[in-house]
Motif scaffolding. Structure first.
Motif, PDB file in Angstrom:
ATOM      1  N   ASN A 277       0.838  -1.197   0.000  1.00  0.00           N
ATOM      2  CA  ASN A 277       0.000   0.000   0.000  1.00  0.00           C
ATOM      3  C   ASN A 277       0.875   1.250   0.000  1.00  0.00           C
ATOM      4  N   LEU A 278       0.851   2.001  -1.116  1.00  0.00           N
ATOM      5  CA  LEU A 278       1.717   3.163  -1.265  1.00  0.00           C
ATOM      6  C   LEU A 278       1.383   4.264  -0.258  1.00  0.00           C
ATOM      7  N   LYS A 279       0.099   4.525  -0.030  1.00  0.00           N
ATOM      8  CA  LYS A 279      -0.295   5.572   0.919  1.00  0.00           C
ATOM      9  C   LYS A 279       0.194   5.245   2.326  1.00  0.00           C
ATOM     10  N   TYR A 280       0.086   3.985   2.688  1.00  0.00           N
ATOM     11  CA  TYR A 280       0.543   3.538   4.006  1.00  0.00           C
ATOM     12  C   TYR A 280       2.038   3.801   4.172  1.00  0.00           C
ATOM     13  N   HIS A 281       2.834   3.415   3.176  1.00  0.00           N
ATOM     14  CA  HIS A 281       4.284   3.594   3.269  1.00  0.00           C
ATOM     15  C   HIS A 281       4.677   5.072   3.209  1.00  0.00           C
ATOM     16  N   LYS A 282       4.009   5.855   2.381  1.00  0.00           N
ATOM     17  CA  LYS A 282       4.313   7.281   2.293  1.00  0.00           C
ATOM     18  C   LYS A 282       4.058   7.973   3.630  1.00  0.00           C
ATOM     19  N   SER A 283       2.945   7.626   4.255  1.00  0.00           N
ATOM     20  CA  SER A 283       2.617   8.218   5.547  1.00  0.00           C
ATOM     21  C   SER A 283       3.663   7.868   6.601  1.00  0.00           C
ATOM     22  N   ASN A 284       4.067   6.597   6.637  1.00  0.00           N
ATOM     23  CA  ASN A 284       5.082   6.166   7.604  1.00  0.00           C
ATOM     24  C   ASN A 284       6.425   6.842   7.353  1.00  0.00           C
TER      25      ASN A 284
END
Length: 296
Positions: A277-284
């Motif tokens: 999940n790109l959004k998950y990794h970007k947020s982290n």
């Protein structure tokens, strides 16, 4: 790459070599995205121990100096920690290689899980294991349990055809699809091959091919040498390890069993909530980078 004179700017690079050049020029805020273990990859290609030692020195420097190391697998992180005796603490992040979101429609194509269609997508370089895939599928076809078909999607179509003709494989199709065309083709496919030799380069890898297969509902036939995927999916039902002693019996069971697409979708969609999940990794990564920059 053109570089500004602002030594305090943050730079993100995809190799240790590029990072090393920045450090030599005095840039301090460098993030390195390690997508492979370059010294070991170089040695496999060239068998040059001197070149390997130089690359290891470059790698070690960049791992120690980078403000944030991004790794493609936990296995890669553990490899670097052990090899160079580095404690990364909060200076690292693990994000697998992937190239797509889950495509729900691909799971629900009529007869997808009734027709025993196998696929391989990608190139024919020796490390991609195409010869082993053909050997494996040839034995599956000879089982005569149910009608099967192999689809090979590769830009090297002529070479693939020549290799297949050297086998006893009867039911096959060779072609090529652009990335945007793949979901339509793969929506008809039940199984996807990804076979790798058991070496360190493959153990730390997270091939994008796996995310493509899973996003389109293909049950992966994979090597356990792809360690992160094997570990992350340890409790998953819809995956088949080629390293099992009773592999061909397991394949038979999957070919003969009725499979509910809802079950496959529910299982795979969990991976796309976080792992793919790109959004998950970007947020982290944003949160981690803010913590790092505050400490400077």
């Amino acid at each position: 790459d053109k570089i500004s004179d602002h030594k305090t700017d943050i730079y993100i690079v995809g190799t240790a070599i590029k990072a090393f050049k920045l450090f030599l020029k005095g840039y301090k805020n460098v993030i390195v995205w390690y997508q492979g273990i370059i010294p070991e990859e170089s040695y496999i290609r060239n068998h040059n121990i001197f070149r390997k030692k130089i690359l290891e020195s470059v790698e070690k420097v960049t791992l120690r100096k980078t403000i944030l190391a991004i790794f493609v697998s936990n296995t890669m992180k553990e490899h670097y920690q052990s090899k160079y005796n580095i404690d990364f603490k909060n200076r690292c992040y693990v994000m697998p290689c992937f190239n797509t979101d889950i495509i729900k429609e691909s799971f629900y194509k009529p007869n997808k899980y009734k027709n025993n269609v196998f696929a391989y997508t990608g190139g024919l370089a020796p490390w991609q294991g195409f010869d082993k895939i053909l050997e494996c599928y040839e034995k599956i076809e000879q089982l005569n349990i149910k009608k099967t078909k192999l689809i090979v999607l590769t830009p090297e179509k002529e070479e693939a055809l020549e290799l297949i003709k050297k086998t006893s494989i009867k039911n096959y199709e060779v072609g090529y699809s652009r990335p945007e065309e793949l979901p339509l083709v793969l929506s008809e496919v039940k199984f996807g091959f990804i076979i790798r030799d058991n070496n360190l380069v493959n153990q730390v890898a997270t091939p994008t091919k796996l995310s493509t297969y899973l996003a389109n509902g293909l049950i992966p036939i994979y090597s356990e040498s792809i360690m992160d995927f094997h570990n992350v999916t340890s409790n998953y039902k819809y995956k088949i390890s080629i390293d099992k002693d009773d592999f061909y019996k397991i394949i038979n069971d999957y070919m003969l069993t009725d499979i509910d697409p809802d079950d496959v979708y529910d299982e795979y969609s969990n991976l796309f909530l976080t792992y793919y999940n790109l959004k998950y990794h970007k947020s982290n990564l944003e949160c981690l980078l803010k913590q790092i920059t505050k400490q400077k």
